[in-house]
Design a protein around this motif. Structure first.
Motif: not given
Length: 201
Positions: A178, A182, A185-186
């Motif tokens: 990732h 990302e 965001q996760r």
């Protein structure tokens, strides 16, 4: 304070530590330091609650502290390394003063394994350092049985687990795939799940 000598050959591995944390705290947000530690966590269980630090040495504990303060009542773990924590020891009294509900795990193999196995400046007693800084509790483990038996609760302030580990015998596993964006965001999604819409009247 910890007064036991360091074993010449610890019988514990980073793989065991990561696995025990995931088993014992399946819903925890885990902020893992850079290098092989994040790769270990990624390969053990890639989940939105994992905050992999890519190239941010020394920052696992401060970031985990921020998450713990923002989400009181949520289990937050800083998965740190000895070299990483030694780079930023000033974070210990900062965490202690916060009274955050934080589990600070220091995986200590006595080296900077991710960059070639260079020895850290010295083998440090992180239990004594944490207690002197004001952590509520701290313990050291050196093998799998002790790891499974130790109980540290974070309900009334930060605690530290010093896990003495041996250098790895196999490869470090796949790199985190990732991007940093990302990953953020996760984790943000894991910390802020969508609210179900109220049924229509």
């Amino acid at each position: 304070m910890s007064a036991q000598p360091f074993p010449a050959a610890p019988a514990l591995s980073l793989t065991e530590v990561a696995g025990e944390l995931l088993t014992r705290h399946p819903d925890a947000v885990i902020v893992s330091t850079c290098g092989f530690t994040s790769r270990e966590l990624f390969n053990a269980a890639d989940r939105p609650e994992n905050f992999y630090l890519v190239g941010s040495m020394g920052m696992a504990a401060p970031i985990a502290l921020g998450v713990a303060l923002a989400r009181p009542g949520r289990t937050v773990i800083a998965l740190d390394g000895d070299g990483s924590l030694l780079m930023n020891l000033g974070v210990l009294p900062l965490i202690a003063a916060s009274d955050a509900e934080l589990l600070h795990v220091v995986v200590d193999n006595g080296m900077h394994e991710s960059t070639g196995g260079q020895h850290t400046v010295q083998r440090s007693d992180f239990v004594a350092l944490a207690l002197a800084s004001g952590y509520r509790d701290a313990a050291r483990v050196e093998d799998g049985a002790a790891l499974r038996a130790v109980r540290l609760t974070t309900g009334e302030g930060p605690v530290l687990l010093h896990a003495l580990t041996a250098p790895r015998t196999g490869g470090p596993g796949r790199r985190v795939t990732h991007t940093p964006q990302e990953i953020v965001q996760r984790v943000h999604g894991a910390l802020n799940p969508p609210v179900a819409a109220a049924p229509a009247a």
